[in-house]
Design an enzyme around this catalytic site. Structure first.
Site, short mmCIF file in Angstrom:
data_model
loop_
_atom_site.label_atom_id
_atom_site.label_comp_id
_atom_site.label_asym_id
_atom_site.label_seq_id
_atom_site.Cartn_x
_atom_site.Cartn_y
_atom_site.Cartn_z
N CYS A 139 93.64 59.20 101.33
CA CYS A 139 94.40 60.28 100.67
C CYS A 139 95.55 59.58 100.01
O CYS A 139 96.20 60.37 99.36
CB CYS A 139 94.86 61.26 101.82
N HIS A 156 103.74 64.94 101.31
CA HIS A 156 102.26 64.57 101.82
C HIS A 156 101.82 65.88 102.45
O HIS A 156 100.95 66.41 102.20
CB HIS A 156 101.97 63.42 102.67
N GLU A 174 106.49 62.26 108.71
CA GLU A 174 107.16 61.83 107.20
C GLU A 174 108.54 62.26 107.19
O GLU A 174 109.33 61.56 106.53
CB GLU A 174 106.21 62.84 106.22
N LYS A 183 100.31 71.41 99.27
CA LYS A 183 99.07 71.59 99.94
C LYS A 183 98.95 72.90 100.61
O LYS A 183 97.78 73.10 100.95
CB LYS A 183 98.75 70.24 101.08
N HIS A 208 94.13 70.44 100.52
CA HIS A 208 94.28 68.94 100.44
C HIS A 208 93.11 68.22 99.66
O HIS A 208 91.94 68.12 100.10
CB HIS A 208 94.24 68.26 101.98
N PHE A 264 94.22 57.73 105.42
CA PHE A 264 93.51 57.32 106.84
C PHE A 264 93.41 55.81 106.52
O PHE A 264 93.09 55.29 105.49
CB PHE A 264 92.01 57.60 106.79
#
Length: 423
Positions: free
Chosen positions: A170, A310, A321, A342, A347, A411
């Site tokens: 991502c 994010h 974050e 998002k 996403h 990931f």
């Protein structure tokens, strides 16, 4: 040209997303706080635990001629649409070589995808099983390659300085834009078309993400399912689409009289070295990326007034974050308006960094931060660490130069932070 440290600017933007078929309609949807999440209506969705997603608002076959579309994976279709919009928006009237203002040997393309041509691969495997060897499309391999979107964009604009495909889950789209900035800074190119794309709304990825417990199962309220920072958040919503920018050296842009949206200040990169899926809970890797951004670029934390986070709507990732932002910026984090777009687009995986870069650049250009929707009960840890823009858009300072960050994490522990500044 020898190695340099040239100023890089954004001169073109393009997108196709769950909120609109171009950058303007996507931006309008973001500022309005509109959700692009819908129930999945395909027959295969009935057996899924997750029956919601955020498909593109405009089908690519409405834009790309069908004979061409049949030879492109859906991810490449999205990338091509967004790239062509960005290319025209930057003021180029034809591909490099035909347009005298850009030299093909000084033009690059960097388009990322986290998963690549997964729909082509899985659909053609079904053809093989059900109809036999002779019915498999001869275009399958060029369609399923992860570099297919970048290759097709490179062909469309005539890029010969290099065509690249970062794959970092991502964080891929943001890494592509960071790589493009470095191509220009170091003298490899004068212009680079860069961004990210993804097309993974398919039964296998949805089943897999669902079984990982990574996605929201709020099937009864699709538009309220993506809810970053809310105490009841239960996972991300899968989206699709692409976001692309045209980056240029400031000198090259000035020479041809291009309109400039923002300066691309630079990137910060790190890795968690923690887990293949779970984020490091205290945000240490993210902190390193943020510090790397500050150490490598001319950026004053006091300039930063906006962060496109994010923030996928997962219990652990959202807070890690914000802890990192607070750790690195301290009291300066108090004046950073944090938006989690998002909540509206879902996403987009490898396409997220591209679309959110477009949103970040437009936030600076219009001096307004999009809202985070669906935050009915703000997580106390979020409230303690950040100023989350909730409910409706917020005006940013109208005087002086301001800067904004776009955060992307993936990931494998990939962390990429991009910085942009108003001009």
């Amino acid at each position: 040209m020898s190695s340099t440290n040239r100023t890089v600017v954004v001169t073109g933007i393009g997108a196709t997303t769950p909120l609109g078929g171009d950058a303007a309609s996507t931006w309008e949807g973001l500022i309005a706080g509109r959700s692009g999440v819908k129930p999945l209506e395909q027959d295969w969705a009935a057996d899924q635990a997750v029956r919601i997603a955020a498909p593109v608002a405009v089908e690519p076959t409405e834009v790309i001629p069908r004979p061409q579309a049949r030879r492109l994976d859906r991810s490449a279709q999205f990338a091509l649409i967004a790239a062509k919009e960005a290319w025209a928006d930057a003021g180029f009237e034809a591909k490099a070589g035909e347009d005298p203002t850009v030299d093909p040997d000084r033009l690059g393309a960097v388009i990322a995808s986290g998963i690549g041509g997964v729909t082509t691969l899985l659909d053609q495997y079904d053809v093989l099983k059900e109809k036999g060897v002779r019915r498999v499309s001869p275009h399958t391999v060029p369609m399923l390659m992860p570099n297919s979107p970048s290759a097709n964009v490179g062909l469309a604009v005539g890029a010969r300085a290099g065509v690249h495909t970062p794959v970092s889950a991502c964080a891929s789209g943001a890494e592509a834009i960071g790589y493009a900035i470095e191509m220009i800074r170091t003298g490899r190119a004068d212009v680079v078309v860069a961004g990210g794309t993804e097309a993974a709304i398919h039964p296998l990825p949805i089943a897999a993400f669902g079984n990982m417990m990574a996605m929201s199962k709020n099937n009864d309220d699709p538009q309220g399912a993506s809810r970053p920072y809310d105490v009841a958040r239960d996972g991300f919503v899968l989206g699709e689409g692409a976001g692309v920018v045209v980056l240029e050296s400031a000198e090259h842009a000035a020479k041809r009289g291009a309109r400039v949206y923002a300066e691309a200040v630079g990137q910060g990169i790190s890795a968690d070295a923690h887990d293949i899926v779970q984020p490091e809970p205290e945000g240490r890797g993210i902190s390193h990326a943020l510090q790397n951004l500050l150490d490598r670029n001319d950026l004053d934390p006091a300039e930063i007034v906006h962060v496109n986070a994010h923030a996928t709507s997962t219990p652990a990732g959202d807070i890690a974050e914000l802890k990192a932002l607070r750790k690195v910026f301290g009291d300066d984090a108090d004046h950073m308006a944090v938006s989690a777009t998002k909540s509206m687009t879902g996403h987009l995986l490898g396409g997220a960094g591209g679309v959110e870069t477009v949103a970040t650049v437009l936030a600076l250009y219009h001096r307004v931060a999009p809202p985070t929707i669906n935050v009915e009960n703000l997580d106390p840890e979020a409230e303690a660490n950040a100023d989350v823009v909730r409910g409706e858009a917020r005006k940013l300072p109208v005087e002086g130069r301001i800067a904004a960050l776009n955060d992307s994490f993936g990931f494998g522990g990939h962390n990429v932070v991009l910085a942009f500044r108003s001009v």
